[in-house]
Design a protein around this motif. Sequence first.
Motif, short mmCIF file in Angstrom:
data_model
loop_
_atom_site.label_atom_id
_atom_site.label_comp_id
_atom_site.label_asym_id
_atom_site.label_seq_id
_atom_site.Cartn_x
_atom_site.Cartn_y
_atom_site.Cartn_z
N TYR A 1 3.24 -40.29 2.35
CA TYR A 1 2.46 -39.99 3.53
C TYR A 1 2.47 -41.23 4.42
O TYR A 1 2.32 -42.35 3.92
CB TYR A 1 1.04 -39.60 3.10
N PRO A 2 2.63 -41.06 5.73
CA PRO A 2 2.78 -42.23 6.61
C PRO A 2 1.50 -43.05 6.79
O PRO A 2 0.39 -42.53 6.62
CB PRO A 2 3.22 -41.61 7.95
N ASP A 3 1.68 -44.31 7.16
CA ASP A 3 0.54 -45.17 7.46
C ASP A 3 -0.21 -44.69 8.69
O ASP A 3 -1.43 -44.77 8.75
CB ASP A 3 1.00 -46.62 7.69
N LYS A 4 0.56 -44.20 9.66
CA LYS A 4 -0.04 -43.72 10.91
C LYS A 4 0.46 -42.29 11.17
O LYS A 4 1.38 -42.08 11.97
CB LYS A 4 0.34 -44.63 12.07
N PRO A 5 -0.13 -41.30 10.51
CA PRO A 5 0.34 -39.92 10.67
C PRO A 5 0.01 -39.36 12.05
O PRO A 5 -0.98 -39.75 12.67
CB PRO A 5 -0.43 -39.17 9.58
N THR A 6 0.86 -38.45 12.47
CA THR A 6 0.59 -37.74 13.72
C THR A 6 -0.49 -36.69 13.46
O THR A 6 -0.82 -36.39 12.31
CB THR A 6 1.86 -37.02 14.22
N ARG A 7 -1.02 -36.12 14.53
CA ARG A 7 -2.00 -35.04 14.36
C ARG A 7 -1.40 -33.89 13.57
O ARG A 7 -2.07 -33.28 12.73
CB ARG A 7 -2.50 -34.54 15.72
N GLN A 8 -0.13 -33.60 13.83
CA GLN A 8 0.53 -32.50 13.11
C GLN A 8 0.64 -32.82 11.62
O GLN A 8 0.43 -31.95 10.78
CB GLN A 8 1.91 -32.22 13.71
N PHE A 50 -5.35 -41.18 2.43
CA PHE A 50 -4.95 -39.98 1.72
C PHE A 50 -4.72 -40.27 0.24
O PHE A 50 -5.15 -39.49 -0.63
CB PHE A 50 -3.69 -39.37 2.35
N SER A 51 -4.08 -41.38 -0.09
CA SER A 51 -3.83 -41.69 -1.51
C SER A 51 -5.15 -41.91 -2.24
O SER A 51 -5.30 -41.50 -3.41
CB SER A 51 -2.90 -42.89 -1.67
N GLN A 52 -6.13 -42.52 -1.59
CA GLN A 52 -7.45 -42.69 -2.21
C GLN A 52 -8.16 -41.35 -2.38
O GLN A 52 -8.80 -41.10 -3.40
CB GLN A 52 -8.31 -43.66 -1.39
N TRP A 53 -8.03 -40.48 -1.40
CA TRP A 53 -8.62 -39.14 -1.51
C TRP A 53 -8.00 -38.39 -2.69
O TRP A 53 -8.72 -37.79 -3.49
CB TRP A 53 -8.43 -38.35 -0.21
N GLY A 80 2.70 -47.17 -6.08
CA GLY A 80 3.33 -47.85 -4.96
C GLY A 80 3.70 -46.91 -3.84
O GLY A 80 3.44 -45.72 -3.89
N LYS A 81 4.30 -47.47 -2.83
CA LYS A 81 4.78 -46.68 -1.70
C LYS A 81 6.27 -46.49 -1.84
O LYS A 81 6.99 -47.41 -2.22
CB LYS A 81 4.48 -47.40 -0.38
#
Length: 103
Positions: A1-8, A50-53, A80-81
Amino acid sequence: YPDKPTRQQKRDVKELMAILSRIYPCKECADHFKEVIRSNPVEAGSHHEFSQWVCRVHNVVNRSLGKLVFPCERVEARWGKLECEQRACDLQGTSMNFSNELK
Protein backbone atom coordinates in the motif's frame (compact mmCIF):
# COMPACT_ATOMS: atom_id res chain seq x y z
CA TYR A 1 0.00 0.00 0.00
CA PRO A 2 1.49 3.40 -0.92
CA ASP A 3 2.83 5.97 1.53
CA LYS A 4 0.63 8.62 -0.07
CA PRO A 5 -2.43 6.87 -1.54
CA THR A 6 -4.80 8.62 -3.88
CA ARG A 7 -8.46 9.02 -2.96
CA GLN A 8 -9.24 6.16 -5.32
CA GLN A 9 -6.68 3.88 -3.66
CA LYS A 10 -8.18 4.69 -0.26
CA ARG A 11 -11.66 3.84 -1.56
CA ASP A 12 -10.35 0.68 -3.21
CA VAL A 13 -8.67 -0.70 -0.10
CA LYS A 14 -11.79 -0.02 1.98
CA GLU A 15 -13.90 -1.78 -0.62
CA LEU A 16 -11.42 -4.66 -0.72
CA MET A 17 -11.87 -5.22 3.01
CA ALA A 18 -15.66 -5.10 2.59
CA ILE A 19 -15.46 -7.60 -0.27
CA LEU A 20 -13.29 -9.94 1.78
CA SER A 21 -15.88 -9.88 4.53
CA ARG A 22 -18.54 -10.95 2.02
CA ILE A 23 -16.66 -13.71 0.19
CA TYR A 24 -14.78 -15.34 3.06
CA PRO A 25 -15.68 -19.05 2.85
CA CYS A 26 -16.45 -19.49 6.56
CA LYS A 27 -19.75 -17.68 7.25
CA GLU A 28 -19.06 -17.32 10.97
CA CYS A 29 -15.62 -15.84 10.24
CA ALA A 30 -17.02 -13.55 7.54
CA ASP A 31 -19.73 -12.27 9.90
CA HIS A 32 -17.12 -11.68 12.61
CA PHE A 33 -14.90 -9.80 10.15
CA LYS A 34 -17.86 -7.59 9.15
CA GLU A 35 -18.45 -6.83 12.83
CA VAL A 36 -14.76 -6.08 13.39
CA ILE A 37 -14.70 -3.70 10.40
CA ARG A 38 -17.85 -1.93 11.63
CA SER A 39 -16.24 -1.43 15.05
CA ASN A 40 -12.81 -0.56 13.59
CA PRO A 41 -13.29 1.32 10.30
CA VAL A 42 -10.49 0.88 7.77
CA GLU A 43 -7.69 3.41 8.25
CA ALA A 44 -6.02 3.94 4.89
CA GLY A 45 -4.39 7.36 4.94
CA SER A 46 -0.89 5.98 4.41
CA HIS A 47 1.11 2.76 4.23
CA HIS A 48 1.92 3.01 7.94
CA GLU A 49 -1.67 3.76 8.95
CA PHE A 50 -3.08 0.87 6.92
CA SER A 51 -0.47 -1.66 8.06
CA GLN A 52 -1.13 -0.70 11.69
CA TRP A 53 -4.88 -1.03 11.14
CA VAL A 54 -4.43 -4.49 9.60
CA CYS A 55 -2.29 -5.52 12.57
CA ARG A 56 -4.81 -4.24 15.13
CA VAL A 57 -7.70 -5.96 13.34
CA HIS A 58 -5.68 -9.17 13.09
CA ASN A 59 -5.10 -8.95 16.83
CA VAL A 60 -8.85 -8.57 17.45
CA VAL A 61 -9.30 -11.89 15.66
CA ASN A 62 -6.33 -13.46 17.52
CA ARG A 63 -7.84 -12.45 20.88
CA SER A 64 -11.22 -13.92 19.94
CA LEU A 65 -9.48 -17.20 19.10
CA GLY A 66 -7.39 -17.21 22.28
CA LYS A 67 -4.16 -16.70 20.34
CA LEU A 68 -1.25 -14.43 21.13
CA VAL A 69 -1.38 -10.91 19.76
CA PHE A 70 1.33 -9.53 17.50
CA PRO A 71 3.09 -6.34 18.68
CA CYS A 72 2.03 -3.86 15.99
CA GLU A 73 5.13 -1.73 16.48
CA ARG A 74 7.04 -4.64 14.90
CA VAL A 75 5.01 -4.83 11.66
CA GLU A 76 7.67 -3.20 9.49
CA ALA A 77 10.45 -5.24 11.10
CA ARG A 78 8.56 -8.49 10.49
CA TRP A 79 7.15 -7.91 7.01
CA GLY A 80 8.85 -4.73 5.83
CA LYS A 81 7.88 -2.81 2.75
CA LEU A 82 8.00 -4.44 -0.64
CA GLU A 83 10.60 -2.72 -2.78
CA CYS A 84 10.18 -4.18 -6.22
CA GLU A 85 12.85 -2.04 -7.84
CA GLN A 86 15.61 -3.44 -5.66
CA ARG A 87 14.41 -6.99 -5.18
CA ALA A 88 12.49 -7.52 -8.42
CA CYS A 89 9.60 -8.56 -6.16
CA ASP A 90 11.52 -11.74 -5.38
CA LEU A 91 10.20 -13.36 -8.54
CA GLN A 92 13.05 -15.50 -9.76
CA GLY A 93 11.12 -18.48 -11.12
CA THR A 94 10.57 -19.48 -14.70
CA SER A 95 7.77 -18.11 -16.81
CA MET A 96 5.23 -20.42 -18.31
CA ASN A 97 2.78 -19.90 -21.14
CA PHE A 98 -0.74 -20.42 -19.85
CA SER A 99 -2.50 -18.81 -22.79
CA ASN A 100 -3.73 -22.15 -24.11
CA GLU A 101 -5.44 -22.88 -20.81
CA LEU A 102 -7.41 -19.63 -20.72
CA LYS A 103 -10.24 -19.70 -23.22
